[in-house]
Write a protein that holds these residues in place. Structure first.
Motif, short mmCIF file in Angstrom:
data_model
loop_
_atom_site.label_atom_id
_atom_site.label_comp_id
_atom_site.label_asym_id
_atom_site.label_seq_id
_atom_site.Cartn_x
_atom_site.Cartn_y
_atom_site.Cartn_z
N VAL A 194 1.12 -1.11 -0.09
CA VAL A 194 0.52 -0.05 -0.36
C VAL A 194 0.88 1.72 -0.19
CG1 VAL A 194 -1.64 1.00 1.42
CG2 VAL A 194 -1.85 -1.28 1.65
N ILE A 195 1.21 2.10 -1.06
CA ILE A 195 1.37 3.02 -1.22
C ILE A 195 0.65 4.61 -1.15
CG2 ILE A 195 3.08 4.66 -2.86
CD1 ILE A 195 3.18 1.64 -4.80
N GLY A 196 0.90 5.67 0.11
CA GLY A 196 0.40 6.56 0.21
C GLY A 196 0.53 7.65 0.87
N PHE A 197 0.69 8.29 1.44
CA PHE A 197 1.56 9.38 2.42
C PHE A 197 1.44 9.55 3.77
CE2 PHE A 197 0.71 12.60 -1.43
CZ PHE A 197 1.96 12.67 -1.82
N ARG A 199 -3.32 9.92 -5.97
CA ARG A 199 -3.95 10.63 -6.85
C ARG A 199 -5.02 11.70 -6.80
NH1 ARG A 199 -6.29 6.51 -5.35
NH2 ARG A 199 -8.53 6.90 -6.36
N LYS A 200 -5.36 12.29 -6.08
CA LYS A 200 -6.24 13.40 -5.84
C LYS A 200 -5.86 14.72 -4.78
CE LYS A 200 -9.79 9.96 -4.04
NZ LYS A 200 -11.04 9.80 -2.94
N GLY A 201 -4.87 14.94 -4.98
CA GLY A 201 -4.17 15.94 -4.74
C GLY A 201 -3.70 16.85 -5.59
N PRO A 202 -4.13 18.32 -4.90
CA PRO A 202 -3.76 19.37 -6.13
C PRO A 202 -1.86 19.01 -6.57
CG PRO A 202 -4.53 20.49 -4.14
CD PRO A 202 -4.80 18.55 -4.28
N GLY A 203 -2.25 19.29 -7.76
CA GLY A 203 -0.57 19.40 -8.13
C GLY A 203 0.25 17.77 -8.26
N LEU A 204 -0.52 16.72 -8.19
CA LEU A 204 0.44 15.30 -7.60
C LEU A 204 0.18 14.87 -8.96
CD1 LEU A 204 -0.39 15.11 -3.77
CD2 LEU A 204 1.85 15.64 -4.39
N LEU A 205 0.24 15.24 -9.85
CA LEU A 205 -0.54 14.42 -11.23
C LEU A 205 0.66 13.81 -11.44
CD1 LEU A 205 -2.22 13.21 -13.36
CD2 LEU A 205 -2.00 15.52 -14.40
N ASN A 234 -7.40 3.60 -4.67
CA ASN A 234 -8.58 3.50 -3.11
C ASN A 234 -8.97 4.45 -3.28
OD1 ASN A 234 -7.25 5.42 -1.72
ND2 ASN A 234 -6.57 3.50 -0.39
N ASP A 235 -10.58 4.25 -2.67
CA ASP A 235 -10.90 6.14 -2.72
C ASP A 235 -10.90 6.82 -1.11
OD1 ASP A 235 -12.89 7.65 -3.40
OD2 ASP A 235 -14.83 6.99 -2.23
#
Length: 125
Positions: A6-9, A77-83, A105-106
């Motif tokens: 699981v990869i996330g912040f 995926r959803k964070g602004p500027g993180l594309l 994930n959502d």
């Protein structure tokens, strides 16, 4: 036992962000992974290490073992500027784990559901 990365912040490293809800979701997902017989491995990115250090550490993690599924967390995926980060993470997973199922994930608490769907899709291909 299937291995899941699981990869996330790391929610504790995001400036001006209340980490409690995400940390609780991660804990809930970890319990569910264990209940489902899935071996979860967390890779939490320190927000201050975006770019070089985080990518290098992710490549090292992906080289350590073969994963049956990799989850790319919603914050990436959803964070602004993180594309650009999202694209990099997906490509690194694809290049270093070409046979793994990739799930998105959502929220931090629903990762097991999406992993099960991705593993099912992988089996059906």
């Amino acid at each position: 036992m299937p291995n899941v990365l699981v990869i996330g912040f790391d929610p504790h490293t995001i400036p001006g962000f209340d980490p409690a809800p995400v940390a609780a979701g991660i804990e809930r997902s970890s319990r569910t992974f264990a209940e489902l017989g899935l071996a979860e491995d967390l890779f939490l990115i320190d927000f201050a290490e975006l770019g070089g250090p985080a990518e290098t550490k992710l490549v090292e993690k992906l080289r350590q073992r073969q994963y049956d599924a990799v989850v790319v967390g919603g914050g990436i995926r959803k964070g602004p500027g993180l594309l650009e980060l999202f694209q990099t993470v997906v490509n690194l997973v694809h290049w270093h784990q070409p046979d793994t199922a990739i799930a998105f994930n959502d929220n931090a608490g629903d990762s097991p559901d999406w992993v099960l769907k991705a593993l099912e899709q992988r089996r059906d291909r």
